[in-house]
Design a protein around this motif. Structure first.
Motif, PDB file in Angstrom:
ATOM      1  N   ALA A 291       0.811  -1.223   0.000  1.00 22.69           N
ATOM      2  CA  ALA A 291       0.000   0.000   0.000  1.00 22.69           C
ATOM      3  C   ALA A 291       0.839   1.265   0.000  1.00 22.69           C
ATOM      4  O   ALA A 291       0.288   2.366   0.119  1.00 22.69           O
ATOM      5  CB  ALA A 291      -0.927  -0.001   1.214  1.00 22.69           C
ATOM      6  N   GLY A 292       2.158   1.126  -0.132  1.00 26.30           N
ATOM      7  CA  GLY A 292       3.028   2.303  -0.117  1.00 26.30           C
ATOM      8  C   GLY A 292       4.144   2.199  -1.126  1.00 26.30           C
ATOM      9  O   GLY A 292       5.328   2.273  -0.772  1.00 26.30           O
ATOM     10  N   ILE A 293       3.815   2.020  -2.398  1.00 18.68           N
ATOM     11  CA  ILE A 293       4.812   1.888  -3.463  1.00 18.68           C
ATOM     12  C   ILE A 293       5.158   3.273  -3.990  1.00 18.68           C
ATOM     13  O   ILE A 293       4.284   4.094  -4.248  1.00 18.68           O
ATOM     14  CB  ILE A 293       4.276   0.994  -4.597  1.00 18.68           C
ATOM     15  CG1 ILE A 293       3.886  -0.390  -4.052  1.00 18.68           C
ATOM     16  CG2 ILE A 293       5.313   0.843  -5.702  1.00 18.68           C
ATOM     17  CD1 ILE A 293       3.244  -1.286  -5.090  1.00 18.68           C
ATOM     18  N   LEU A 294       6.449   3.505  -4.140  1.00 20.05           N
ATOM     19  CA  LEU A 294       6.938   4.778  -4.663  1.00 20.05           C
ATOM     20  C   LEU A 294       7.788   4.502  -5.896  1.00 20.05           C
ATOM     21  O   LEU A 294       8.803   3.808  -5.819  1.00 20.05           O
ATOM     22  CB  LEU A 294       7.771   5.515  -3.610  1.00 20.05           C
ATOM     23  CG  LEU A 294       8.433   6.825  -4.074  1.00 20.05           C
ATOM     24  CD1 LEU A 294       7.376   7.859  -4.435  1.00 20.05           C
ATOM     25  CD2 LEU A 294       9.373   7.365  -3.004  1.00 20.05           C
ATOM     26  N   ALA A 307      -0.283   2.982 -13.832  1.00 20.42           N
ATOM     27  CA  ALA A 307      -1.530   2.231 -14.036  1.00 20.42           C
ATOM     28  C   ALA A 307      -1.247   0.830 -14.557  1.00 20.42           C
ATOM     29  O   ALA A 307      -1.882  -0.148 -14.135  1.00 20.42           O
ATOM     30  CB  ALA A 307      -2.441   2.989 -14.990  1.00 20.42           C
ATOM     31  N   ARG A 308      -0.287   0.709 -15.473  1.00 18.94           N
ATOM     32  CA  ARG A 308       0.032  -0.610 -16.014  1.00 18.94           C
ATOM     33  C   ARG A 308       0.644  -1.502 -14.946  1.00 18.94           C
ATOM     34  O   ARG A 308       0.310  -2.701 -14.852  1.00 18.94           O
ATOM     35  CB  ARG A 308       0.989  -0.454 -17.191  1.00 18.94           C
ATOM     36  CG  ARG A 308       1.506  -1.775 -17.756  1.00 18.94           C
ATOM     37  CD  ARG A 308       0.385  -2.573 -18.428  1.00 18.94           C
ATOM     38  NE  ARG A 308       0.894  -3.850 -18.916  1.00 18.94           N
ATOM     39  CZ  ARG A 308       1.538  -4.009 -20.066  1.00 18.94           C
ATOM     40  NH1 ARG A 308       1.765  -2.960 -20.862  1.00 18.94           N
ATOM     41  NH2 ARG A 308       1.941  -5.200 -20.446  1.00 18.94           N
ATOM     42  N   LEU A 309       1.543  -0.972 -14.135  1.00 18.42           N
ATOM     43  CA  LEU A 309       2.165  -1.773 -13.082  1.00 18.42           C
ATOM     44  C   LEU A 309       1.137  -2.222 -12.058  1.00 18.42           C
ATOM     45  O   LEU A 309       1.171  -3.373 -11.595  1.00 18.42           O
ATOM     46  CB  LEU A 309       3.276  -0.964 -12.404  1.00 18.42           C
ATOM     47  CG  LEU A 309       4.031  -1.659 -11.274  1.00 18.42           C
ATOM     48  CD1 LEU A 309       4.671  -2.961 -11.747  1.00 18.42           C
ATOM     49  CD2 LEU A 309       5.090  -0.728 -10.680  1.00 18.42           C
ATOM     50  N   ALA A 310       0.200  -1.351 -11.709  1.00 23.37           N
ATOM     51  CA  ALA A 310      -0.843  -1.748 -10.758  1.00 23.37           C
ATOM     52  C   ALA A 310      -1.705  -2.867 -11.320  1.00 23.37           C
ATOM     53  O   ALA A 310      -2.040  -3.831 -10.605  1.00 23.37           O
ATOM     54  CB  ALA A 310      -1.702  -0.529 -10.408  1.00 23.37           C
ATOM     55  N   ARG A 314      -1.963  -6.677  -9.673  1.00 24.42           N
ATOM     56  CA  ARG A 314      -3.234  -7.268  -9.240  1.00 24.42           C
ATOM     57  C   ARG A 314      -3.504  -8.600  -9.934  1.00 24.42           C
ATOM     58  O   ARG A 314      -4.087  -9.514  -9.327  1.00 24.42           O
ATOM     59  CB  ARG A 314      -4.369  -6.280  -9.506  1.00 24.42           C
ATOM     60  CG  ARG A 314      -4.405  -5.100  -8.552  1.00 24.42           C
ATOM     61  CD  ARG A 314      -5.721  -4.352  -8.665  1.00 24.42           C
ATOM     62  NE  ARG A 314      -5.852  -3.726  -9.976  1.00 24.42           N
ATOM     63  CZ  ARG A 314      -5.514  -2.472 -10.249  1.00 24.42           C
ATOM     64  NH1 ARG A 314      -5.007  -1.709  -9.281  1.00 24.42           N
ATOM     65  NH2 ARG A 314      -5.672  -1.967 -11.460  1.00 24.42           N
ATOM     66  N   GLN A 315      -3.089  -8.731 -11.180  1.00 22.60           N
ATOM     67  CA  GLN A 315      -3.292  -9.980 -11.900  1.00 22.60           C
ATOM     68  C   GLN A 315      -2.272 -11.040 -11.492  1.00 22.60           C
ATOM     69  O   GLN A 315      -2.610 -12.214 -11.296  1.00 22.60           O
ATOM     70  CB  GLN A 315      -3.212  -9.721 -13.403  1.00 22.60           C
ATOM     71  CG  GLN A 315      -3.312 -10.968 -14.271  1.00 22.60           C
ATOM     72  CD  GLN A 315      -4.665 -11.660 -14.155  1.00 22.60           C
ATOM     73  OE1 GLN A 315      -5.652 -11.001 -13.833  1.00 22.60           O
ATOM     74  NE2 GLN A 315      -4.695 -12.958 -14.407  1.00 22.60           N
ATOM     75  N   LEU A 316      -1.022 -10.633 -11.337  1.00 17.77           N
ATOM     76  CA  LEU A 316       0.047 -11.589 -11.079  1.00 17.77           C
ATOM     77  C   LEU A 316      -0.021 -12.174  -9.678  1.00 17.77           C
ATOM     78  O   LEU A 316       0.375 -13.328  -9.457  1.00 17.77           O
ATOM     79  CB  LEU A 316       1.399 -10.901 -11.306  1.00 17.77           C
ATOM     80  CG  LEU A 316       2.630 -11.807 -11.463  1.00 17.77           C
ATOM     81  CD1 LEU A 316       2.448 -12.747 -12.647  1.00 17.77           C
ATOM     82  CD2 LEU A 316       3.874 -10.957 -11.637  1.00 17.77           C
ATOM     83  N   GLU A 330      -4.326  -5.647  -2.677  1.00 14.25           N
ATOM     84  CA  GLU A 330      -4.488  -4.213  -2.915  1.00 14.25           C
ATOM     85  C   GLU A 330      -3.118  -3.558  -2.999  1.00 14.25           C
ATOM     86  O   GLU A 330      -2.259  -3.762  -2.130  1.00 14.25           O
ATOM     87  CB  GLU A 330      -5.313  -3.569  -1.793  1.00 14.25           C
ATOM     88  CG  GLU A 330      -5.653  -2.113  -2.047  1.00 14.25           C
ATOM     89  CD  GLU A 330      -6.521  -1.524  -0.948  1.00 14.25           C
ATOM     90  OE1 GLU A 330      -6.997  -0.392  -1.112  1.00 14.25           O
ATOM     91  OE2 GLU A 330      -6.715  -2.212   0.083  1.00 14.25           O
ATOM     92  N   PHE A 331      -2.920  -2.761  -4.036  1.00 11.10           N
ATOM     93  CA  PHE A 331      -1.656  -2.070  -4.261  1.00 11.10           C
ATOM     94  C   PHE A 331      -1.947  -0.586  -4.468  1.00 11.10           C
ATOM     95  O   PHE A 331      -2.795  -0.216  -5.288  1.00 11.10           O
ATOM     96  CB  PHE A 331      -0.930  -2.645  -5.483  1.00 11.10           C
ATOM     97  CG  PHE A 331      -0.537  -4.090  -5.328  1.00 11.10           C
ATOM     98  CD1 PHE A 331       0.666  -4.437  -4.753  1.00 11.10           C
ATOM     99  CD2 PHE A 331      -1.396  -5.102  -5.753  1.00 11.10           C
ATOM    100  CE1 PHE A 331       1.029  -5.764  -4.608  1.00 11.10           C
ATOM    101  CE2 PHE A 331      -1.047  -6.426  -5.615  1.00 11.10           C
ATOM    102  CZ  PHE A 331       0.170  -6.767  -5.035  1.00 11.10           C
TER     103      PHE A 331
END
Length: 395
Positions: A291-294, A307-310, A314-316, A330-331
């Motif tokens: 929940a705290g990716i920078l 957006a693509r990384l999120a 979520r899929q992986l 949740e990311f």
């Protein structure tokens, strides 16, 4: 004095103001400098400021060869020493115009910086330029410092590598550190290949031209469109654009960043590196890390990357092997307080402006007595004094 009397100003108050202003100027003159020697770009400026004074390419004019030379192109320690001398001379005396002897230095470095580079940089700063003190700070903790959050997952997309580090209460979880050769150069190579393929032959474009094309025309496409491009019925491509005499096809604009997300049998994609770092971190901080990716680094500025990384994460995370070990669904991402490529530099500016940063500086006389830097990969530095193997390490 005549001007002061004619204006009706008290002479004593004028002297007080002049003394105060000269004191402020003296403090400003002794501000430490923050140095971030990146592979492609170097950030340089003063502590306590919100942005670097200059962001220049990591290259210099070499008087011996009479050509521009890259800082990281070296084959020996002596050659690296000369490169650093020329590069720092350009930074100090051309871009900021300060005397290096009067200022301490905050060096922003990667956790995976080679020992030869660190020790050679220390020799150049202490011996050649005679700086009074140097603070060595790693970029993951500096990036977390800019947010003020206790738990941060720092994803740094540099020129050559992607580094993912978990920072938990100002400490880096070293055994969870992940690194993959998926930096901006991988995107440049894919873009150059697609441009050559579209134009029917090798264009032999310069690296700076490829980078400029990427910055001005490319973006990260969505996961759905990326899967559609791999199917038998590809979607309609984005609009083709012209860059000088080169035609940049819409397919290249969309798919140039796909090497970051392309999986293989070794699970070496960018989303894999993020999930592997979270999985190797302590259990009680995994949800906070997710929940705290920078996102930091120059490569993080590509439009649509977050957006693509999120979507990929979520899929992986629902697939093996992560679905059995990671119970995180949740990311969330932090908004960097500065430009993505200067986030680590800003952390160095904050660190050097405080009293704690000045206290951590290694003075020049200490380096003269023992010309060696502490390194987390060396057993001499990370073995406790009371450990039974400690006596066998002292050489």
């Amino acid at each position: 004095m005549v001007v002061a009397v004619s204006l009706g100003v008290n002479i004593q108050s004028v002297l007080v103001l002049l003394t105060a202003s000269s004191g402020i100027a003296l403090i400003q003159e002794k501000q430490a400098v923050v140095l971030d020697l990146g592979t492609d770009y170097t950030k340089f400026g003063f502590t306590g400021e919100a942005a670097p004074r200059c962001i220049v390419r990591s290259e210099f004019w070499c008087p011996a060869t009479r050509r521009v030379r890259r800082l990281h192109d070296y084959s020996s320690a002596a050659e690296l020493y000369d490169n650093l001398v020329h590069m720092l001379h350009q930074l100090y005396f051309r871009h900021v115009l300060v005397n290096p002897k009067e200022r301490k230095v905050v060096v922003v470095e990667s956790l995976l910086t080679p020992t030869l580079f660190r020790e050679t940089l220390a020799k150049v700063l202490f011996i050649h330029y005679e700086v009074s003190g140097v603070v060595w700070a790693d970029s993951p903790r500096l990036c977390a410092l800019t947010l003020g959050a206790p738990v941060v997952l720092v994803v740094s997309i540099g020129a050559k590598d992607v580094e993912v580090a978990a920072v938990v209460h100002s400490c880096v979880v070293l055994h969870a550190l992940q690194s993959q050769p998926l930096g901006s150069h991988a995107v440049h190579a894919e873009l150059a290949r697609m441009l050559d393929e579209h134009n029917g032959g090798p264009l032999h474009l310069d690296d700076q031209v490829i980078e400029d094309i990427k910055v001005k025309t490319c973006f990260v496409t969505s996961r759905a469109r990326a899967l559609a491009w791999e199917s038998d019925s590809p979607p309609r491509a984005a609009r083709d654009v012209r860059y000088g005499r080169v035609t940049v096809p819409g397919r290249a604009r969309e798919l140039a960043a796909e090497p970051l997300f392309r999986r293989d049998h070794e699970q070496s994609s960018l989303p894999d590196a993020v999930l592997q770092c979270v999985a190797a971190s302590p259990r009680d901080c995994r949800r906070a890390l997710a929940a705290g990716i920078l996102l930091t680094g120059g490569g993080a500025a590509l439009p649509g990357l977050r957006a693509r990384l999120a979507a990929e994460l979520r899929q992986l995370v629902t697939q093996p092997p992560y679905c059995d070990t990671l119970h995180v669904r949740e990311f969330k991402f932090h908004d960097a307080p500065s430009a993505a490529n200067a986030c680590a530099w800003l952390g160095g500016a904050v660190l050097g402006a405080g009293e704690a940063g000045a206290a951590r500086a290694m003075p020049r006389d200490q380096f003269a007595r023992a010309p060696r830097l502490r390194d987390w990969v060396c057993l001499l530095d990370n073995t406790p004094p009371g450990h039974p193997h400690r006596d066998h390490l002292d050489i």
